[in-house]
Scaffold this motif. Structure first.
Motif, mmCIF file in Angstrom:
data_model
loop_
_atom_site.group_PDB
_atom_site.id
_atom_site.type_symbol
_atom_site.label_atom_id
_atom_site.label_comp_id
_atom_site.label_asym_id
_atom_site.label_seq_id
_atom_site.Cartn_x
_atom_site.Cartn_y
_atom_site.Cartn_z
ATOM 1 N N ALA A 12 0.808 -1.208 0.000
ATOM 2 C CA ALA A 12 0.000 0.000 0.000
ATOM 3 C C ALA A 12 0.846 1.265 0.000
ATOM 4 N N SER A 13 2.117 1.175 0.343
ATOM 5 C CA SER A 13 2.948 2.367 0.431
ATOM 6 C C SER A 13 3.602 2.751 -0.894
ATOM 7 N N GLN A 14 3.292 2.075 -1.961
ATOM 8 C CA GLN A 14 3.955 2.377 -3.219
ATOM 9 C C GLN A 14 3.483 3.681 -3.848
ATOM 10 N N LEU A 15 2.191 3.918 -3.857
ATOM 11 C CA LEU A 15 1.672 5.143 -4.450
ATOM 12 C C LEU A 15 0.489 5.589 -3.611
ATOM 13 N N GLY A 16 0.684 6.674 -2.907
ATOM 14 C CA GLY A 16 -0.364 7.151 -2.014
ATOM 15 C C GLY A 16 -1.339 8.060 -2.737
ATOM 16 N N LEU A 17 -2.441 8.348 -2.078
ATOM 17 C CA LEU A 17 -3.450 9.216 -2.665
ATOM 18 C C LEU A 17 -2.924 10.631 -2.835
ATOM 19 N N GLY A 18 -2.040 11.066 -1.968
ATOM 20 C CA GLY A 18 -1.445 12.395 -2.108
ATOM 21 C C GLY A 18 -0.633 12.518 -3.390
ATOM 22 N N ASP A 19 0.071 11.453 -3.754
ATOM 23 C CA ASP A 19 0.832 11.456 -5.005
ATOM 24 C C ASP A 19 -0.094 11.525 -6.212
ATOM 25 N N VAL A 20 -1.213 10.839 -6.135
ATOM 26 C CA VAL A 20 -2.178 10.852 -7.242
ATOM 27 C C VAL A 20 -2.785 12.242 -7.393
ATOM 28 N N VAL A 21 -3.151 12.856 -6.268
ATOM 29 C CA VAL A 21 -3.729 14.204 -6.311
ATOM 30 C C VAL A 21 -2.703 15.207 -6.823
#
Length: 85
Positions: A12-21
């Protein structure tokens, strides 16, 4: 057995929602310059993160340690704004 893409990332730590936003905001921001700038900025950030990840995996013995993607995306945005404007 499900397809690997359908399962999502293994950690789950590979790509967080903050990175997507942040990636969406950067792409939207660069889209005001041109669509080529938006693609270039996003790809520059991904290439920078890839090079940081490769260098980190060669240097570290603990490969499970996650590195944040936000700084690389912001660097790609900054490079694209400097060269596109």
């Amino acid at each position: 057995m499900r397809h690997p893409v359908a399962r999502g990332p293994p950690h789950a730590s590979q790509l967080g929602l903050g990175d997507v936003v942040l990636a969406g905001a950067i792409t939207f921001n660069l889209g005001w310059l041109s669509w080529q700038a938006a693609v270039t900025g996003l790809l520059a950030g991904l290439v920078l993160q890839g090079s940081v990840g490769i260098a980190g995996s060669r240097r570290q013995t603990d490969r499970a340690k996650a590195s944040p993607m936000g700084p690389a995306l912001i660097d790609g945005w900054l490079l694209t704004v400097m060269f596109a404007a």
